[in-house]
Design a protein around this motif. Sequence first.
Motif, PDB file in Angstrom:
ATOM      1  N   VAL A 214     -12.861   1.546   3.721  1.00 51.93           N
ATOM      2  CA  VAL A 214     -13.118   0.240   3.086  1.00 51.93           C
ATOM      3  C   VAL A 214     -11.989  -0.731   3.420  1.00 51.93           C
ATOM      4  O   VAL A 214     -12.234  -1.889   3.775  1.00 51.93           O
TER       5      VAL A 214
ATOM      6  N   PHE B  96      -6.282  -1.630  -3.861  1.00 58.23           N
ATOM      7  CA  PHE B  96      -5.300  -1.092  -2.916  1.00 58.23           C
ATOM      8  C   PHE B  96      -3.914  -1.528  -3.359  1.00 58.23           C
ATOM      9  O   PHE B  96      -3.573  -2.710  -3.285  1.00 58.23           O
TER      10      PHE B  96
ATOM     11  N   LEU C 190     -12.746   7.367   2.077  1.00 55.91           N
ATOM     12  CA  LEU C 190     -13.593   6.191   1.826  1.00 55.91           C
ATOM     13  C   LEU C 190     -12.712   4.959   1.608  1.00 55.91           C
ATOM     14  O   LEU C 190     -12.990   3.876   2.139  1.00 55.91           O
ATOM     15  N   LYS C 191     -11.634   5.145   0.851  1.00 58.23           N
ATOM     16  CA  LYS C 191     -10.748   4.005   0.596  1.00 58.23           C
ATOM     17  C   LYS C 191     -10.146   3.480   1.902  1.00 58.23           C
ATOM     18  O   LYS C 191     -10.024   2.271   2.099  1.00 58.23           O
ATOM     19  N   THR C 192      -9.782   4.391   2.789  1.00 59.23           N
ATOM     20  CA  THR C 192      -9.223   3.977   4.081  1.00 59.23           C
ATOM     21  C   THR C 192     -10.262   3.199   4.888  1.00 59.23           C
ATOM     22  O   THR C 192      -9.961   2.163   5.480  1.00 59.23           O
TER      23      THR C 192
ATOM     24  N   LEU D 228      -2.145   3.938   3.976  1.00 54.47           N
ATOM     25  CA  LEU D 228      -3.422   3.241   4.176  1.00 54.47           C
ATOM     26  C   LEU D 228      -3.482   2.595   5.554  1.00 54.47           C
ATOM     27  O   LEU D 228      -4.470   2.703   6.286  1.00 54.47           O
TER      28      LEU D 228
END
Lengths: 59, 384
Positions: free
Chosen positions: B358, A21, B354-356, A29
């Motif tokens: 995780v 990230f 998916l990244k959000t 995000l």
Amino acid sequence: MTPERPSPAPAPAEELVQFLFGAASAAALLQGARALLEDAPRELAESFEQAVRAAGLAS
Amino acid sequence: MSSKIVVTLHGIRTRGQWQKQITPYLARHGLVPYHLDYGWFGVLSFVLPWTRARRVQWLRRELRDLMDRTGARRVSIIAHSFGTWLAMEALEAENGNLRYDRIVLTGSIVRRAFPWQAALARDRWVQAVRNERAAGDWVVRAAELFSRVGRPLAPRAGASGAEPFEARLPGLQERVVEGGHGEVLNIANYEKWARFLAYPQLPPDHLRRVRTLLQQIRAVAADRLEVDAGLVRANLFVPNANVLRMVRGAWDNMRWAPEHELELELDHGSTGRAYTDGTPFSIRRRGAGWTAGTLPGPQQERLEPRLQWVLSLPIGRIVRHEDIAVASEVVGVLNVDGLDTVPALMQTPGNPALKTLVFALWAATERIRESLALANLGEPLHDA
């Protein structure tokens, strides 16, 4: 005429997936993660906010 | 799984009344006390090198016998004053043949230059240390003075019961109390010592909170991955004796008992890599194996056969490192995993959704980190 070389076998896909990230995408995000936790129990949402505050990511 | 044994060792000119008083505190946390008593040991005996050496030999025999009879690979220690010196002399004399789990030193006369870097970090002769000291402890200062001026008779001793050890390491915890040589044995501290020694077993206050968060994380994951919540599980691994092991009871929906005894290498697979790299990892089953290597045979056999995917979240302080979010001071790994099928989203690692997810789950582990860190120090949950 140069003989055609056999094409190499395709590289294996990334086997073990690592999640990275970057700071550049932090705002999007955060927004997405907050929306995702909107209906989550309060304690979980507070735990999330505590982490992003400590990491200096909170906005 | 066998219970942890805690050996207690008294000092000189006493028979260790505190050893009897601490028993219920240890028992409450599932620890098995083993009180050693080498009789009344006077100052003259302390001064003479051969009587000291005999006590070290005696302790080495006692500890070896204890470990042979119980099958324990390590024992924990609580020692006071001369008992601290005996415990560490025995450890050094055994040169790796004897290992301690976690130790509490009180009124310590161990030399302040003790090689903790080797004992704790390099050779793992000891897993963690809590040094209880009192600035007003003149007894340990006298022991240090005797060590300097009384050679060749004097032992290599120091005032670590009043001043901190020279080493600064994560596994070496310094605690200061008011008073002198007797005050470090304050009954008010026994509960914290027991909690410290019992770690990674979590005491009820921390375990309750961790389990609640695990349930919540599992529920959010199942919901967002659009799978039946009954097919998603959560568990927590922490390092223990060079491998990662599950924290007993710190799990949710883990019904396959053999998995509770899993031992994972520190840098192997998604759990091990999350621990060493400090970033989340995931892995999926592929045929009979996994997408990134298979566990060693005995560990593979312990896995729930229906397990299909694992998402490993490192438990640590999330910080920015070179513009990337990483967990620092990692204390464990939370695995969210699933049975029978791999959810569609888990099959698209680059997918922003998916990244959000995780990231949300990873950051939401903060209070689990807090509980593990406090429990590791023997501290209760303050906001319970």
